[in-house]
Design an enzyme around this catalytic site. Structure first.
Site, PDB file in Angstrom:
ATOM      1  N   PHE A 143       9.195   1.009  -2.962  1.00 29.06           N
ATOM      2  CA  PHE A 143       9.228   2.137  -3.904  1.00 29.06           C
ATOM      3  C   PHE A 143       9.763   3.435  -3.252  1.00 29.06           C
ATOM      4  N   ILE A 144       9.058   3.966  -2.275  1.00 29.92           N
ATOM      5  CA  ILE A 144       9.468   5.275  -1.735  1.00 29.92           C
ATOM      6  C   ILE A 144      10.720   5.123  -0.860  1.00 29.92           C
ATOM      7  N   ASP A 192      14.005  -4.542   6.039  1.00 26.33           N
ATOM      8  CA  ASP A 192      12.881  -4.802   5.128  1.00 26.33           C
ATOM      9  C   ASP A 192      12.599  -6.301   5.132  1.00 26.33           C
ATOM     10  N   GLU A 205       2.175  -2.626   4.253  1.00 26.52           N
ATOM     11  CA  GLU A 205       1.429  -3.166   3.123  1.00 26.52           C
ATOM     12  C   GLU A 205       0.741  -1.941   2.548  1.00 26.52           C
ATOM     13  N   THR A 240      -0.356   8.758   4.942  1.00 32.90           N
ATOM     14  CA  THR A 240      -0.964   8.981   3.632  1.00 32.90           C
ATOM     15  C   THR A 240      -2.179   9.896   3.730  1.00 32.90           C
ATOM     16  N   ASP A 241      -2.475  10.577   2.625  1.00 36.09           N
ATOM     17  CA  ASP A 241      -3.687  11.411   2.587  1.00 36.09           C
ATOM     18  C   ASP A 241      -4.953  10.561   2.664  1.00 36.09           C
ATOM     19  N   GLU A 242      -4.819   9.230   2.401  1.00 33.06           N
ATOM     20  CA  GLU A 242      -6.009   8.378   2.394  1.00 33.06           C
ATOM     21  C   GLU A 242      -6.664   8.283   3.767  1.00 33.06           C
ATOM     22  N   TYR A 279      -6.786  -0.762   4.147  1.00 33.70           N
ATOM     23  CA  TYR A 279      -5.448  -0.147   4.096  1.00 33.70           C
ATOM     24  C   TYR A 279      -5.440   1.202   4.816  1.00 33.70           C
ATOM     25  N   LYS A 294      -3.574   2.521   8.306  1.00 39.47           N
ATOM     26  CA  LYS A 294      -2.631   3.654   8.375  1.00 39.47           C
ATOM     27  C   LYS A 294      -3.144   4.697   9.384  1.00 39.47           C
ATOM     28  N   TYR A 328     -11.095   1.650 -13.281  1.00 40.91           N
ATOM     29  CA  TYR A 328     -12.185   1.330 -12.357  1.00 40.91           C
ATOM     30  C   TYR A 328     -13.335   2.332 -12.494  1.00 40.91           C
ATOM     31  N   ASN A 366      -8.310   9.678 -13.207  1.00 42.49           N
ATOM     32  CA  ASN A 366      -7.537   8.494 -13.597  1.00 42.49           C
ATOM     33  C   ASN A 366      -7.474   8.314 -15.112  1.00 42.49           C
ATOM     34  N   ARG A 391     -13.721  -0.244  -7.788  1.00 42.70           N
ATOM     35  CA  ARG A 391     -13.140  -0.688  -6.509  1.00 42.70           C
ATOM     36  C   ARG A 391     -14.212  -0.498  -5.422  1.00 42.70           C
ATOM     37  N   GLY A 402     -15.791   0.721  -2.118  1.00 38.45           N
ATOM     38  CA  GLY A 402     -15.475   1.846  -1.217  1.00 38.45           C
ATOM     39  C   GLY A 402     -14.537   2.868  -1.844  1.00 38.45           C
TER      40      GLY A 402
HETATM   41  P1  NAD Z   1       5.815  -0.439  -1.176  1.00 42.68           P
HETATM   42  O1  NAD Z   1       4.721  -1.441  -1.069  1.00 42.68           O
HETATM   43  O2  NAD Z   1       6.435  -0.181  -2.504  1.00 42.68           O
HETATM   44  O3  NAD Z   1       6.989  -0.813  -0.164  1.00 42.68           O
HETATM   45  C1  NAD Z   1       6.752  -1.291   1.121  1.00 42.68           C
HETATM   46  C2  NAD Z   1       8.046  -1.922   1.622  1.00 42.68           C
HETATM   47  O4  NAD Z   1       7.822  -2.356   2.979  1.00 42.68           O
HETATM   48  C3  NAD Z   1       8.466  -3.170   0.835  1.00 42.68           C
HETATM   49  O5  NAD Z   1       9.852  -3.116   0.576  1.00 42.68           O
HETATM   50  C4  NAD Z   1       8.131  -4.327   1.768  1.00 42.68           C
HETATM   51  O6  NAD Z   1       8.986  -5.448   1.601  1.00 42.68           O
HETATM   52  C5  NAD Z   1       8.332  -3.679   3.132  1.00 42.68           C
HETATM   53  N1  NAD Z   1       7.564  -4.333   4.194  1.00 42.68           N
HETATM   54  C6  NAD Z   1       6.264  -4.736   4.141  1.00 42.68           C
HETATM   55  N2  NAD Z   1       5.936  -5.309   5.316  1.00 42.68           N
HETATM   56  C7  NAD Z   1       7.026  -5.246   6.110  1.00 42.68           C
HETATM   57  C8  NAD Z   1       7.288  -5.644   7.443  1.00 42.68           C
HETATM   58  N3  NAD Z   1       6.355  -6.255   8.198  1.00 42.68           N
HETATM   59  N4  NAD Z   1       8.514  -5.433   7.971  1.00 42.68           N
HETATM   60  C9  NAD Z   1       9.485  -4.836   7.213  1.00 42.68           C
HETATM   61  N5  NAD Z   1       9.292  -4.452   5.939  1.00 42.68           N
HETATM   62  C10 NAD Z   1       8.073  -4.634   5.399  1.00 42.68           C
HETATM   63  O7  NAD Z   1       5.201   0.892  -0.566  1.00 42.68           O
HETATM   64  P2  NAD Z   1       5.501   2.417  -0.950  1.00 42.68           P
HETATM   65  O8  NAD Z   1       4.580   2.821  -2.021  1.00 42.68           O
HETATM   66  O9  NAD Z   1       6.949   2.599  -1.081  1.00 42.68           O
HETATM   67  O10 NAD Z   1       4.990   3.117   0.391  1.00 42.68           O
HETATM   68  C11 NAD Z   1       5.884   3.346   1.480  1.00 42.68           C
HETATM   69  C12 NAD Z   1       5.123   4.049   2.596  1.00 42.68           C
HETATM   70  O11 NAD Z   1       4.602   5.284   2.115  1.00 42.68           O
HETATM   71  C13 NAD Z   1       3.919   3.255   3.091  1.00 42.68           C
HETATM   72  O12 NAD Z   1       3.867   3.397   4.496  1.00 42.68           O
HETATM   73  C14 NAD Z   1       2.719   3.931   2.443  1.00 42.68           C
HETATM   74  O13 NAD Z   1       1.592   3.824   3.277  1.00 42.68           O
HETATM   75  C15 NAD Z   1       3.201   5.366   2.351  1.00 42.68           C
HETATM   76  N6  NAD Z   1       2.659   6.169   1.244  1.00 42.68           N
HETATM   77  C16 NAD Z   1       2.697   5.714  -0.052  1.00 42.68           C
HETATM   78  C17 NAD Z   1       2.243   6.522  -1.076  1.00 42.68           C
HETATM   79  C18 NAD Z   1       2.283   6.082  -2.531  1.00 42.68           C
HETATM   80  O14 NAD Z   1       1.743   6.767  -3.384  1.00 42.68           O
HETATM   81  N7  NAD Z   1       2.911   4.972  -2.853  1.00 42.68           N
HETATM   82  C19 NAD Z   1       1.724   7.802  -0.793  1.00 42.68           C
HETATM   83  C20 NAD Z   1       1.684   8.229   0.536  1.00 42.68           C
HETATM   84  C21 NAD Z   1       2.167   7.407   1.542  1.00 42.68           C
HETATM   85  O1  DAU Z   2      -2.936   8.666  -1.813  1.00 44.04           O
HETATM   86  C1  DAU Z   2      -1.821   7.962  -1.353  1.00 44.04           C
HETATM   87  C2  DAU Z   2      -2.002   6.491  -1.626  1.00 44.04           C
HETATM   88  O2  DAU Z   2      -1.828   6.320  -3.033  1.00 44.04           O
HETATM   89  C3  DAU Z   2      -1.028   5.606  -0.859  1.00 44.04           C
HETATM   90  O3  DAU Z   2      -1.296   5.712   0.509  1.00 44.04           O
HETATM   91  C4  DAU Z   2      -1.154   4.143  -1.290  1.00 44.04           C
HETATM   92  O4  DAU Z   2      -0.159   3.359  -0.669  1.00 44.04           O
HETATM   93  C5  DAU Z   2      -0.962   4.062  -2.807  1.00 44.04           C
HETATM   94  O5  DAU Z   2      -1.161   2.733  -3.234  1.00 44.04           O
HETATM   95  C6  DAU Z   2      -1.934   4.999  -3.514  1.00 44.04           C
HETATM   96  O6  DAU Z   2      -3.302   4.526  -3.351  1.00 44.04           O
HETATM   97  P1  DAU Z   2      -4.374   4.600  -4.540  1.00 44.04           P
HETATM   98  O7  DAU Z   2      -5.428   3.634  -4.252  1.00 44.04           O
HETATM   99  O8  DAU Z   2      -4.775   6.002  -4.806  1.00 44.04           O
HETATM  100  O9  DAU Z   2      -3.409   4.136  -5.759  1.00 44.04           O
HETATM  101  P2  DAU Z   2      -3.643   3.098  -6.965  1.00 44.04           P
HETATM  102  O10 DAU Z   2      -2.461   3.245  -7.860  1.00 44.04           O
HETATM  103  O11 DAU Z   2      -3.987   1.750  -6.485  1.00 44.04           O
HETATM  104  O12 DAU Z   2      -4.910   3.712  -7.686  1.00 44.04           O
HETATM  105  C7  DAU Z   2      -4.917   5.053  -8.157  1.00 44.04           C
HETATM  106  C8  DAU Z   2      -6.301   5.313  -8.767  1.00 44.04           C
HETATM  107  O13 DAU Z   2      -6.430   4.542  -9.965  1.00 44.04           O
HETATM  108  C9  DAU Z   2      -7.461   4.880  -7.873  1.00 44.04           C
HETATM  109  O14 DAU Z   2      -8.538   5.784  -8.055  1.00 44.04           O
HETATM  110  C10 DAU Z   2      -7.855   3.508  -8.419  1.00 44.04           C
HETATM  111  C11 DAU Z   2      -7.527   3.623  -9.889  1.00 44.04           C
HETATM  112  N1  DAU Z   2      -7.088   2.362 -10.565  1.00 44.04           N
HETATM  113  C12 DAU Z   2      -6.085   1.670  -9.999  1.00 44.04           C
HETATM  114  C13 DAU Z   2      -5.611   0.510 -10.599  1.00 44.04           C
HETATM  115  C14 DAU Z   2      -4.514  -0.308  -9.962  1.00 44.04           C
HETATM  116  C15 DAU Z   2      -7.678   1.973 -11.760  1.00 44.04           C
HETATM  117  O15 DAU Z   2      -8.594   2.647 -12.283  1.00 44.04           O
HETATM  118  N2  DAU Z   2      -7.197   0.834 -12.363  1.00 44.04           N
HETATM  119  C16 DAU Z   2      -6.209   0.071 -11.826  1.00 44.04           C
HETATM  120  O16 DAU Z   2      -5.864  -0.973 -12.407  1.00 44.04           O
END
Ligand code: NAD
Ligand code: DAU
Length: 351
Positions: free
Chosen positions: A12-13, A35, A86, A135-137, A160, A164, A217, A259, A288, A290
């Protein structure tokens, strides 16, 4: 010519970031994207750049030192942006092992190879940088008050976020020990195009379009701080170009939402667009494990030091996002079927 090694660029990002840097400076960069193409990686996300001469895709794992070594032998990499991970909290609760491998060992493998090629005696070659996308997590959870700053202690709660946080500490240790040129970014929740529909916003959209229940959730009152992915990409670019070596930068949207507010908002916008959806789709399900209650970012540092502030309001960003998913229903149908549906049904049937 600046040579980037983007890891996880088919996710995605990462895929949004590759498109962002090509839109910004098409000729002056060479982009190598490695990737592993897990369930979350999708080369369809990169159709707009795949035929560019200065773009190269390599299918590979960041835990594989040999393939990384081959890349560094063939290209003089200037900047690594480590998106590969992941990324889904629920999957990490089901099975943490791959999170430990990719997020921790993968990061350490990348650090070691880049150190090998970038370090001469005690110094690193000029102009090199390793950007860890975190991540902020890693900060854990907030109550009703307060914000995460870069000085907030790390206190992750899920496998997760613990993976990180571990990676962040290892990256920091390479700066402290070897003076490796690094930055760590910690962003809040992203939304936008090409997000896998296991994540809350595309999950809501996908379920609305397919008339499936929307699982919320717990009490639905957990809070996340939402940022459009385009703004995140711009912030990362600023950190690459202006970030002070060794520093951590928080990136937030200043957009806290419960949410259930998000769920109701998306339903109302889709309804206004003439789709037949209603709040009757909402189902409160088991919480969920934790589950972090609230995330909120203090972005003062990146704002004051690098001049970053989000450009898209939540309403504009959401409208743009909803339109993208409606116009790219084939993309959503493709990624939201097959293996994903097996995961989805098994996961939600258990709740
Ligand atoms: P995503 O799951 O959409 O994409 C992850 C990508 O990494 C995929 O294309 C996957 O194929 C690849 N990948 C996984 N394991 C791999 C490996 N061992 N070697 C090479 N490639 C591999 O994730 P995203 O949401 O795009 O997040 C990208 C980064 O940003 C992550 O590090 C995540 O922790 C961080 N992040 C995400 C968010 C969010 O809201 N999505 C927010 C803050 C930080
Ligand atoms: O804060 C940054 C993080 O945001 C990234 O580091 C992670 O990679 C990314 O997956 C995301 O984590 P969250 O756990 O916050 O995102 P998610 O979309 O899984 O859930 C967002 C909120 O919604 C969380 O409080 C759980 C809730 N939720 C999620 C799903 C999938 C639901 O209530 N129902 C659902 O089906």
């Amino acid at each position: 010519m600046k040579t980037y090694l983007i890891t996880g660029g088919a996710g995605f990002i990462g895929s949004n970031f590759i498109q962002y840097i090509f839109n910004k400076s098409r000729e002056k960069i060479l982009v190598i994207n490695i990737d592993k193409l897990t369930y979350a990686g999708n080369l369809d996300n990169l159709r707009s750049v795949e035929s560019l001469e200065n773009y190269k895709f390599i299918k590979g794992d960041i835990c594989d030192a040999e393939i990384l070594q081959e890349i560094f032998e063939n290209f003089d990499i200037d900047c690594i942006v480590n998106f590969a991970a992941e990324s889904h909290v629920d999957r990490s609760i089901e099975d943490p092992s791959i999170f430990i491998k990719t997020n921790i060992l993968g990061t350490q493998t990348l650090l070691d190879i880049s150190k090998k090629y970038w370090k001469i005696n005690d110094d690193f070659r000029e102009g090199k940088k390793f950007i860890q996308i975190s991540t902020d997590e890693v900060y854990g959870s907030l109550g009703k008050e307060g914000y995460f700053t870069e000085k907030t202690s790390i206190d992750p709660h899920s496998p997760y976020s613990a993976s990180k946080a571990s990676a962040d500490l290892i990256v920091k240790s390479y700066y402290d020990t070897y003076k490796m040129p690094i930055n760590i970014t910690r962003c809040s929740n992203n939304y936008g195009p090409y997000q896998f529909p296991e994540k809350l916003i595309p999950l809501i959209i996908n379920n609305c379009l397919n008339e499936r229940y929307i699982p919320v959730y717990g009490d639905g009152k957990n809070i996340r701080d939402w940022l459009h992915v385009e703004d995140h990409c711009r912030a990362i670019d600023l950190v690459i170009n202006k970030g002070v070596i060794g520093e951590v930068y928080n990136i937030g949207g200043n957009n806290e939402k419960e949410n259930v507010q998000i769920v109701k908002y998306i339903i109302s916008v889709l309804k206004n667009k003439g789709l037949s959806v209603s709040e009757e789709l909402i189902r409160y399900v088991e919480d969920r494990k934790g589950h972090d209650r609230r995330y909120a970012i203090d972005s003062t540092k990146i704002k004051e030091n690098l001049g970053f502030k989000p450009s898209l309001s939540f309403e504009d960003g959401m409208l743009k996002t909803l339109e993208w998913y409606l116009n790219n229903k084939m993309w959503l149908d493709k990624v939201g079927s097959g293996d994903y549906m097996n995961y989805y049904e098994k996961f939600y049937n258990k709740r």
